[in-house]
Design an enzyme around this catalytic site. Structure first.
Site, PDB file in Angstrom:
ATOM      1  N   ASP A  18     -12.615 -12.685 -20.207  1.00  0.00           N
ATOM      2  CA  ASP A  18     -13.938 -12.216 -19.729  1.00  0.00           C
ATOM      3  C   ASP A  18     -14.354 -10.828 -20.224  1.00  0.00           C
ATOM      4  O   ASP A  18     -14.843 -10.010 -19.430  1.00  0.00           O
ATOM      5  CB  ASP A  18     -13.963 -12.231 -18.197  1.00  0.00           C
ATOM      6  CG  ASP A  18     -13.772 -13.615 -17.599  1.00  0.00           C
ATOM      7  OD1 ASP A  18     -13.646 -14.586 -18.359  1.00  0.00           O
ATOM      8  OD2 ASP A  18     -13.738 -13.720 -16.355  1.00  0.00           O
TER       9      ASP A  18
ATOM     10  N   LYS B 280     -15.928 -20.820 -17.729  1.00  0.00           N
ATOM     11  CA  LYS B 280     -15.524 -21.133 -16.357  1.00  0.00           C
ATOM     12  C   LYS B 280     -16.587 -20.637 -15.381  1.00  0.00           C
ATOM     13  O   LYS B 280     -17.407 -19.794 -15.720  1.00  0.00           O
ATOM     14  CB  LYS B 280     -14.165 -20.518 -16.043  1.00  0.00           C
ATOM     15  CG  LYS B 280     -14.103 -19.014 -16.224  1.00  0.00           C
ATOM     16  CD  LYS B 280     -12.671 -18.506 -16.185  1.00  0.00           C
ATOM     17  CE  LYS B 280     -12.580 -17.013 -16.331  1.00  0.00           C
ATOM     18  NZ  LYS B 280     -13.242 -16.236 -15.296  1.00  0.00           N
TER      19      LYS B 280
ATOM     20  N   CYS C 238      -9.637 -12.009 -12.379  1.00  0.00           N
ATOM     21  CA  CYS C 238      -9.488 -13.117 -13.323  1.00  0.00           C
ATOM     22  C   CYS C 238      -8.191 -13.054 -14.129  1.00  0.00           C
ATOM     23  O   CYS C 238      -7.587 -14.088 -14.407  1.00  0.00           O
ATOM     24  CB  CYS C 238     -10.707 -13.196 -14.230  1.00  0.00           C
ATOM     25  SG  CYS C 238     -12.206 -13.608 -13.287  1.00  0.00           S
TER      26      CYS C 238
END
Length: 197
Positions: free
Chosen positions: A8, A106, A151
């Site tokens: 990310d 996601k 994450c």
């Protein structure tokens, strides 16, 4: 075979973004430099539809960083971020995304959030990353990116549970540290068998 999983590294998680992680942009250059040392590079990308259920804006009377109960368990409410197709959802412009062999998106299901690169937050709905890594023979994983305590940590713990050898390079991560979440995440990762380097 050793894969680098870059979690990310997107505009909304970098300074100036909707959910900025302090110094999130500082890791981009070193991550690019590290890519050549791995057999494969995989990127993950938070990819929410507008009006996602994890957004505080969808819960009247609730503010970002408050917590609610969802059918799958407790959920931190976030500012609207990484909305599909937005500039905020794009990878940081300095990230060498062309080096990636795969991008896992996601958080695209409206009713469930996804911290882990491997599962949605119900810990049951897979993203497909496990199958990709195993069919390619990528058994050793080094995780880097944003944010350490969400994450990255969730991905690392799930990866160990799935049988991978997992390292988190903390120098190439940055955390949010929400109410001690960074220390708690480090402890959870260590207990799970993640190597912190």
């Amino acid at each position: 075979m050793h894969a680098l999983i870059v979690i990310d590294v997107q505009n909304d998680f970098c300074p100036g973004g909707a959910l900025a992680v302090t110094e999130g942009d500082r890791i981009v250059g070193p991550i690019n430099d590290a890519m050549a040392g791995f057999d494969a590079v995989i990127l993950t990308q938070d990819w929410h539809p507008a009006g996602h259920s994890s957004f505080a804006s969808q819960h009247p009377g609730k503010a970002p960083l408050e917590q609610v109960e969802m059918p799958y368990g407790p959920q931190v409410l976030w500012p609207d971020h990484c909305v599909q197709g937005s500039d905020g959802a794009a990878f940081h412009p300095a990230l060498d995304a062309n080096r990636a062999e795969m991008v896992i998106r996601k958080g695209f299901r409206p009713q469930i959030d996804s911290y882990s690169a491997f599962f949605e937050n119900d810990h049951a709905t897979p993203t497909g990353l496990e199958g990709y890594l195993k069919t390619r023979g990528l058994q050793r994983l080094t995780l880097v990116g944003l944010a350490t305590d969400f994450c990255v940590a969730f991905s690392a713990i799930d990866a160990v549970r799935l049988g991978f050898e997992v390292m988190v390079n903390e120098a190439l991560c940055r955390g949010i540290d929400l109410g001690g979440s960074l220390t708690a995440a480090r402890e959870r990762m260590g207990t799970a068998g993640v190597t912190l380097t």
